[in-house]
Design a protein around this motif. Structure first.
Motif, PDB file in Angstrom:
ATOM      1  N   GLU A  46      -0.779  -0.985  -0.500  1.00  0.00           N
ATOM      2  CA  GLU A  46      -1.643  -2.062  -0.013  1.00  0.00           C
ATOM      3  C   GLU A  46      -0.837  -3.083   0.779  1.00  0.00           C
ATOM      4  O   GLU A  46      -0.690  -4.228   0.376  1.00  0.00           O
ATOM      5  CB  GLU A  46      -2.339  -2.739  -1.199  1.00  0.00           C
ATOM      6  CG  GLU A  46      -3.430  -1.898  -1.839  1.00  0.00           C
ATOM      7  CD  GLU A  46      -4.615  -1.640  -0.889  1.00  0.00           C
ATOM      8  OE1 GLU A  46      -4.907  -2.509  -0.038  1.00  0.00           O
ATOM      9  OE2 GLU A  46      -5.212  -0.551  -0.998  1.00  0.00           O
ATOM     10  N   ASN A  47      -0.298  -2.661   1.899  1.00  0.00           N
ATOM     11  CA  ASN A  47       0.362  -3.635   2.779  1.00  0.00           C
ATOM     12  C   ASN A  47       0.113  -3.210   4.223  1.00  0.00           C
ATOM     13  O   ASN A  47      -0.472  -2.144   4.466  1.00  0.00           O
ATOM     14  CB  ASN A  47       1.858  -3.735   2.459  1.00  0.00           C
ATOM     15  CG  ASN A  47       2.553  -2.382   2.546  1.00  0.00           C
ATOM     16  OD1 ASN A  47       2.316  -1.605   3.474  1.00  0.00           O
ATOM     17  ND2 ASN A  47       3.405  -2.080   1.571  1.00  0.00           N
ATOM     18  N   ASP A  48       0.530  -4.045   5.164  1.00  0.00           N
ATOM     19  CA  ASP A  48       0.218  -3.771   6.575  1.00  0.00           C
ATOM     20  C   ASP A  48       0.731  -2.410   7.014  1.00  0.00           C
ATOM     21  O   ASP A  48       0.019  -1.651   7.663  1.00  0.00           O
ATOM     22  CB  ASP A  48       0.845  -4.851   7.473  1.00  0.00           C
ATOM     23  CG  ASP A  48       0.013  -6.126   7.443  1.00  0.00           C
ATOM     24  OD1 ASP A  48      -1.114  -6.071   6.896  1.00  0.00           O
ATOM     25  OD2 ASP A  48       0.496  -7.155   7.937  1.00  0.00           O
ATOM     26  N   PHE A  49       1.974  -2.123   6.633  1.00  0.00           N
ATOM     27  CA  PHE A  49       2.559  -0.864   7.070  1.00  0.00           C
ATOM     28  C   PHE A  49       1.809   0.317   6.453  1.00  0.00           C
ATOM     29  O   PHE A  49       1.502   1.295   7.136  1.00  0.00           O
ATOM     30  CB  PHE A  49       4.054  -0.824   6.734  1.00  0.00           C
ATOM     31  CG  PHE A  49       4.765   0.346   7.337  1.00  0.00           C
ATOM     32  CD1 PHE A  49       4.758   0.556   8.715  1.00  0.00           C
ATOM     33  CD2 PHE A  49       5.461   1.249   6.539  1.00  0.00           C
ATOM     34  CE1 PHE A  49       5.406   1.637   9.283  1.00  0.00           C
ATOM     35  CE2 PHE A  49       6.119   2.339   7.097  1.00  0.00           C
ATOM     36  CZ  PHE A  49       6.089   2.530   8.472  1.00  0.00           C
ATOM     37  N   VAL A  53      -0.021   3.301   8.491  1.00  0.00           N
ATOM     38  CA  VAL A  53       0.307   4.722   8.288  1.00  0.00           C
ATOM     39  C   VAL A  53      -0.958   5.509   7.981  1.00  0.00           C
ATOM     40  O   VAL A  53      -1.184   6.597   8.517  1.00  0.00           O
ATOM     41  CB  VAL A  53       1.342   4.881   7.152  1.00  0.00           C
ATOM     42  CG1 VAL A  53       1.501   6.347   6.768  1.00  0.00           C
ATOM     43  CG2 VAL A  53       2.691   4.307   7.579  1.00  0.00           C
ATOM     44  N   LYS A  54      -1.803   4.918   7.141  1.00  0.00           N
ATOM     45  CA  LYS A  54      -3.042   5.609   6.762  1.00  0.00           C
ATOM     46  C   LYS A  54      -3.903   5.882   7.998  1.00  0.00           C
ATOM     47  O   LYS A  54      -4.394   6.997   8.200  1.00  0.00           O
ATOM     48  CB  LYS A  54      -3.813   4.754   5.756  1.00  0.00           C
ATOM     49  CG  LYS A  54      -4.988   5.480   5.131  1.00  0.00           C
ATOM     50  CD  LYS A  54      -5.639   4.630   4.071  1.00  0.00           C
ATOM     51  CE  LYS A  54      -6.882   5.328   3.537  1.00  0.00           C
ATOM     52  NZ  LYS A  54      -7.616   4.467   2.627  1.00  0.00           N
ATOM     53  N   ALA A  55      -4.042   4.859   8.844  1.00  0.00           N
ATOM     54  CA  ALA A  55      -4.853   5.016  10.059  1.00  0.00           C
ATOM     55  C   ALA A  55      -4.247   6.079  10.979  1.00  0.00           C
ATOM     56  O   ALA A  55      -4.953   6.921  11.533  1.00  0.00           O
ATOM     57  CB  ALA A  55      -4.970   3.677  10.779  1.00  0.00           C
TER      58      ALA A  55
END
Ligand SMILES: [Zn+2]
Length: 214
Positions: A46-49, A53-55
């Motif tokens: 649950e962080n920006d990175f 990565v998920k997207a």
């Protein structure tokens, strides 16, 4: 007992690098770094990175710089434990980044194995590659007498990219790009060539004997 040496496995898709890496990691207590697993672990954070990565995974393309950022993070957690890597080295740019990660962390690529298999055999193997949904083991359809996993009875599937078109594309990339990686590593570290056209057990025995000799 955990060992502190490091191994890199090179070879075409279908040479059995993943299977050998798993066996070697178990035998020598090495950390097996796998791109799929690293990406999946990062994508649930649950962080920006993690969200980026998920997207990117959903779109089907993760920039190699990101992957190497993740590998660096994994390296920072290793301590004295050795590592075995069977990916991240298809292109010259990738192997150079990988060598940088090793150097920055004060680690050596102690063994670079090239598991070589003839193209004709690679195609036969990949066309017949089957995976178990439950225990993730890899099988050859030619050795199976039912549609269930011989180990655990789980359901069997074929990897999406194990079709002739995709296999031939991967082999072409291998011929064009990975040959540069192999030349680069031959020059830099030396490579131990292993005949991959043997049973899993025999390849494993040969690799282990080369390690144990040192
Ligand atoms: Zn299974």
């Amino acid at each position: 007992m955990d060992s502190s040496f490091n191994i890199l496995l090179l070879g075409p898709s279908g040479a059995g690098k993943g299977t050998q890496a798993k066996l070697l990691a178990e035998k020598y207590g090495l950390k097996h770094l796998q791109s799929g697993e690293i990406l999946r672990n990062m994508a649930v954070q649950e962080n920006d990175f993690g969200r980026k990565v998920k997207a990117a995974m959903q779109e089907g393309f993760v920039p190699s710089e990101w992957i190497f950022k993740m590998i660096e993070e994994e390296f920072s957690k290793l301590g004295e434990q050795g590592v075995i890597i069977d990916g991240f080295s298809r292109k010259l740019s990738e192997i150079k980044m990988l060598c940088d990660v090793f150097e920055k962390n004060g680690k050596e690529m102690d063994f670079v194995f090239l598991i070589d298999v003839e193209e004709k055999k690679v195609i036969e193997r990949l066309i017949n590659r089957r995976l178990c949904r439950d225990c993730k083991q890899v099988f050859d359809a030619r050795d199976m007498d039912s549609a269930k996993c011989p180990s655990c009875g789980g359901g069997i599937y074929i990897r999406e990219d194990d079709n002739l078109e995709s296999i031939e594309r991967r082999l072409e990339d291998y011929r064009n790009e990975t040959s540069l990686v192999i030349d680069f590593m031959k020059e830099k570290r030396g490579i131990i060539e292993i005949n991959g056209d043997q049973s899993v057990e025999d390849v494993f025995k040969e690799v282990c004997s080369r390690i144990d000799k040192k």
